[in-house]
Design a protein around this motif. Structure first.
Motif, PDB file in Angstrom:
ATOM      1  N   MET A 143      26.497  21.181 -36.631  1.00  0.00           N
ATOM      2  CA  MET A 143      27.913  20.899 -36.535  1.00  0.00           C
ATOM      3  C   MET A 143      28.367  20.974 -35.079  1.00  0.00           C
ATOM      4  O   MET A 143      29.109  20.123 -34.621  1.00  0.00           O
ATOM      5  CB  MET A 143      28.642  21.931 -37.409  1.00  0.00           C
ATOM      6  N   HIS A 144      27.932  21.990 -34.376  1.00  0.00           N
ATOM      7  CA  HIS A 144      28.344  22.185 -32.988  1.00  0.00           C
ATOM      8  C   HIS A 144      27.962  20.986 -32.127  1.00  0.00           C
ATOM      9  O   HIS A 144      28.775  20.492 -31.346  1.00  0.00           O
ATOM     10  CB  HIS A 144      27.694  23.467 -32.455  1.00  0.00           C
ATOM     11  N   ARG A 145      26.759  20.519 -32.276  1.00  0.00           N
ATOM     12  CA  ARG A 145      26.296  19.394 -31.446  1.00  0.00           C
ATOM     13  C   ARG A 145      27.016  18.102 -31.796  1.00  0.00           C
ATOM     14  O   ARG A 145      27.200  17.239 -30.939  1.00  0.00           O
ATOM     15  CB  ARG A 145      24.788  19.247 -31.577  1.00  0.00           C
ATOM     16  N   ALA A 146      27.438  17.936 -33.039  1.00  0.00           N
ATOM     17  CA  ALA A 146      28.180  16.739 -33.446  1.00  0.00           C
ATOM     18  C   ALA A 146      29.627  16.799 -32.973  1.00  0.00           C
ATOM     19  O   ALA A 146      30.313  15.784 -32.950  1.00  0.00           O
ATOM     20  CB  ALA A 146      28.133  16.585 -34.962  1.00  0.00           C
ATOM     21  N   THR A 192      35.683  19.910 -34.779  1.00  0.00           N
ATOM     22  CA  THR A 192      35.672  18.968 -35.895  1.00  0.00           C
ATOM     23  C   THR A 192      34.766  17.805 -35.528  1.00  0.00           C
ATOM     24  O   THR A 192      34.860  17.256 -34.431  1.00  0.00           O
ATOM     25  CB  THR A 192      37.100  18.442 -36.190  1.00  0.00           C
ATOM     26  N   HIS A 193      33.900  17.455 -36.445  1.00  0.00           N
ATOM     27  CA  HIS A 193      32.988  16.323 -36.247  1.00  0.00           C
ATOM     28  C   HIS A 193      33.819  15.094 -35.911  1.00  0.00           C
ATOM     29  O   HIS A 193      34.866  14.837 -36.515  1.00  0.00           O
ATOM     30  CB  HIS A 193      32.174  16.093 -37.517  1.00  0.00           C
ATOM     31  N   THR A 194      33.354  14.302 -34.947  1.00  0.00           N
ATOM     32  CA  THR A 194      34.118  13.141 -34.491  1.00  0.00           C
ATOM     33  C   THR A 194      34.420  12.162 -35.629  1.00  0.00           C
ATOM     34  O   THR A 194      35.447  11.492 -35.605  1.00  0.00           O
ATOM     35  CB  THR A 194      33.374  12.405 -33.364  1.00  0.00           C
ATOM     36  N   ASP A 195      33.565  12.084 -36.634  1.00  0.00           N
ATOM     37  CA  ASP A 195      33.799  11.162 -37.754  1.00  0.00           C
ATOM     38  C   ASP A 195      34.875  11.651 -38.714  1.00  0.00           C
ATOM     39  O   ASP A 195      35.311  10.891 -39.581  1.00  0.00           O
ATOM     40  CB  ASP A 195      32.511  10.957 -38.557  1.00  0.00           C
ATOM     41  N   HIS A 196      35.297  12.912 -38.580  1.00  0.00           N
ATOM     42  CA  HIS A 196      36.209  13.487 -39.574  1.00  0.00           C
ATOM     43  C   HIS A 196      37.485  14.070 -38.972  1.00  0.00           C
ATOM     44  O   HIS A 196      38.196  14.827 -39.628  1.00  0.00           O
ATOM     45  CB  HIS A 196      35.471  14.573 -40.367  1.00  0.00           C
ATOM     46  N   ARG A 197      37.799  13.671 -37.753  1.00  0.00           N
ATOM     47  CA  ARG A 197      39.020  14.182 -37.121  1.00  0.00           C
ATOM     48  C   ARG A 197      40.259  13.538 -37.721  1.00  0.00           C
ATOM     49  O   ARG A 197      40.220  12.412 -38.182  1.00  0.00           O
ATOM     50  CB  ARG A 197      38.956  13.939 -35.612  1.00  0.00           C
ATOM     51  N   GLY A 198      41.349  14.303 -37.713  1.00  0.00           N
ATOM     52  CA  GLY A 198      42.625  13.784 -38.182  1.00  0.00           C
ATOM     53  C   GLY A 198      42.860  13.914 -39.678  1.00  0.00           C
ATOM     54  O   GLY A 198      43.811  13.343 -40.202  1.00  0.00           O
ATOM     55  N   HIS A 199      42.010  14.675 -40.376  1.00  0.00           N
ATOM     56  CA  HIS A 199      42.152  14.828 -41.828  1.00  0.00           C
ATOM     57  C   HIS A 199      42.448  16.259 -42.253  1.00  0.00           C
ATOM     58  O   HIS A 199      42.444  16.555 -43.448  1.00  0.00           O
ATOM     59  CB  HIS A 199      40.886  14.333 -42.534  1.00  0.00           C
ATOM     60  N   GLY A 200      42.672  17.158 -41.299  1.00  0.00           N
ATOM     61  CA  GLY A 200      43.002  18.542 -41.622  1.00  0.00           C
ATOM     62  C   GLY A 200      41.811  19.471 -41.772  1.00  0.00           C
ATOM     63  O   GLY A 200      41.986  20.658 -42.045  1.00  0.00           O
ATOM     64  N   TYR A 201      40.597  18.967 -41.567  1.00  0.00           N
ATOM     65  CA  TYR A 201      39.416  19.822 -41.717  1.00  0.00           C
ATOM     66  C   TYR A 201      39.365  20.911 -40.638  1.00  0.00           C
ATOM     67  O   TYR A 201      38.989  22.051 -40.924  1.00  0.00           O
ATOM     68  CB  TYR A 201      38.139  18.997 -41.678  1.00  0.00           C
ATOM     69  N   GLY A 202      39.718  20.569 -39.418  1.00  0.00           N
ATOM     70  CA  GLY A 202      39.734  21.560 -38.344  1.00  0.00           C
ATOM     71  C   GLY A 202      40.745  22.650 -38.627  1.00  0.00           C
ATOM     72  O   GLY A 202      40.467  23.838 -38.441  1.00  0.00           O
ATOM     73  N   VAL A 249      33.774  23.804 -43.074  1.00  0.00           N
ATOM     74  CA  VAL A 249      34.549  22.999 -44.017  1.00  0.00           C
ATOM     75  C   VAL A 249      33.809  21.686 -44.229  1.00  0.00           C
ATOM     76  O   VAL A 249      33.383  21.041 -43.268  1.00  0.00           O
ATOM     77  CB  VAL A 249      35.980  22.749 -43.486  1.00  0.00           C
ATOM     78  N   ARG A 250      33.686  21.306 -45.478  1.00  0.00           N
ATOM     79  CA  ARG A 250      32.989  20.064 -45.834  1.00  0.00           C
ATOM     80  C   ARG A 250      33.972  19.049 -46.394  1.00  0.00           C
ATOM     81  O   ARG A 250      35.014  19.406 -46.928  1.00  0.00           O
ATOM     82  CB  ARG A 250      31.898  20.350 -46.867  1.00  0.00           C
ATOM     83  N   GLY A 253      30.772  16.365 -49.394  1.00  0.00           N
ATOM     84  CA  GLY A 253      29.831  17.412 -49.037  1.00  0.00           C
ATOM     85  C   GLY A 253      29.326  17.375 -47.611  1.00  0.00           C
ATOM     86  O   GLY A 253      28.491  18.200 -47.222  1.00  0.00           O
ATOM     87  N   GLU A 254      29.811  16.455 -46.799  1.00  0.00           N
ATOM     88  CA  GLU A 254      29.385  16.375 -45.401  1.00  0.00           C
ATOM     89  C   GLU A 254      30.079  17.462 -44.575  1.00  0.00           C
ATOM     90  O   GLU A 254      31.268  17.703 -44.751  1.00  0.00           O
ATOM     91  CB  GLU A 254      29.762  15.017 -44.812  1.00  0.00           C
ATOM     92  N   PRO A 255      29.364  18.106 -43.646  1.00  0.00           N
ATOM     93  CA  PRO A 255      30.025  19.063 -42.752  1.00  0.00           C
ATOM     94  C   PRO A 255      31.081  18.339 -41.921  1.00  0.00           C
ATOM     95  O   PRO A 255      30.802  17.307 -41.323  1.00  0.00           O
ATOM     96  CB  PRO A 255      28.892  19.579 -41.867  1.00  0.00           C
TER      97      PRO A 255
END
Length: 126
Positions: free
Chosen positions: A1-4, A62-72, A33-34, A38-40
């Motif tokens: 996760m950190h590297r992504a 927050t993974h670059t593919d999942h920003r802006g959705h509240g996961y962070g 948070v997934r 189920g993706e991190p």
């Protein structure tokens, strides 16, 4: 996760395991948070400073593919809850205000600016 999350990161699973075995390793609380699939998506590490003391969040990403959705935000809130469960009186973050994405994330999780510090350096590094 950190590297992504952090471009150029060289953190490996072995580095992380070594950190967890260090004398301070037991102070870390971790939240992952997934996505619904189920993706991190986001992770936050909190550092417990002792009962009645302030905890610290670092790193949060927050993974670059999942920003802006509240996961962070969910990762931050999860780490804060884990620190509170251990007895932390508060939680702090230390991030440059110029990092607008991070500042927005922490505001969305309920943080407020208490103080801004200015860093000073001498030309030439001396």
């Amino acid at each position: 996760m950190h590297r992504a999350t952090f471009t150029g990161s060289t953190l490996t699973a072995d580095h992380w395991r070594t950190m967890k075995k260090s004398p301070a390793g037991h102070l870390a609380v971790e939240t992952l948070v997934r996505t619904p699939a189920g993706e991190p998506a986001a992770a936050a590490t909190g550092w417990f400073g002792g009962a009645g003391r302030c905890g610290l969040l670092e790193p949060v990403g927050t993974h670059t593919d999942h920003r802006g959705h509240g996961y962070g935000r969910d990762a931050v809130r999860g780490a804060c809850a884990a620190l509170a469960d251990r007895g932390a009186s508060a939680v702090a973050v230390l991030t440059p205000t110029s990092n607008e994405a991070a500042a927005a994330l922490y505001r969305s999780a309920g943080f407020t600016v208490v103080r801004e510090n200015l860093d000073w350096t001498r030309p030439g590094g001396m």
